[in-house]
Design an enzyme around this catalytic site. Structure first.
Site, short mmCIF file in Angstrom:
data_model
loop_
_atom_site.label_atom_id
_atom_site.label_comp_id
_atom_site.label_asym_id
_atom_site.label_seq_id
_atom_site.Cartn_x
_atom_site.Cartn_y
_atom_site.Cartn_z
N CYS A 3 0.86 -1.17 0.00
CA CYS A 3 0.00 0.00 0.00
C CYS A 3 0.90 1.23 0.00
O CYS A 3 2.11 1.11 -0.24
CB CYS A 3 -0.98 -0.01 1.18
N ARG A 9 -3.28 -0.73 5.36
CA ARG A 9 -3.84 -1.84 4.59
C ARG A 9 -2.89 -3.01 4.42
O ARG A 9 -3.27 -4.16 4.67
CB ARG A 9 -4.28 -1.33 3.21
N ASP A 110 -8.24 3.44 1.38
CA ASP A 110 -7.29 3.77 2.44
C ASP A 110 -8.08 4.30 3.64
O ASP A 110 -8.71 5.35 3.55
CB ASP A 110 -6.30 4.82 1.95
#
Length: 142
Positions: A3, A9, A110
């Protein structure tokens, strides 16, 4: 698992896939930026993982690097921007390893700027995807 900053994440995805695969598999995570290098995952990611029986508190953020393309068979990205950034690092013979983690061109949002509910939503998405990935890895069909 990749990420942006490797604190929300991708640490969750790493923890989930490790949990599903068990021993004998190398699973790691990284970010496309080095802003959080050496930091633990976001506290909300840690809490979300613990709530689901997974401890990610020992993970440390790091940026993705060229040796990762030789070290790993698959590189899963959380969104299209990460995907494009990772592809820029790969040589032509490595690009086939890079994929979005969700099917049908979907992205993992996100959760950084939101509340804990966003982390729960991301966990659920990643858990479902990692279940499919783990089965494909175990069956050698990935």
């Amino acid at each position: 698992m990749v990420c942006l900053g490797n604190i929300c994440r991708s640490p969750l995805a790493e923890g989930i896939l490790k949990h599903k695969l068990g021993d004998g598999y190398l699973v790691d995570s990284a970010g496309t930026i080095n802003y959080h290098e050496g930091s633990q995952p976001d506290e909300r990611s840690i809490r979300t993982a613990i709530k689901n029986g997974i401890d990610i508190s020992n993970q440390k953020s790091r940026p993705i690097s060229k040796p990762d393309f030789d070290r790993f068979d698959l590189i899963f990205c959380m969104d299209k921007n990460n995907y494009k950034d990772v592809l820029k690092l790969a040589n032509d013979s490595q690009k086939h390893k890079v994929r979005l983690i969700l099917s049908n061109d979907q992205e993992v949002p996100d959760p950084y700027f939101g509340g804990i509910d966003g982390f729960d939503q991301v966990y659920k998405m990643l858990d479902e995807s990692c279940e499919i990935i783990a089965q494909k890895i175990k069956n050698n069909t990935v």
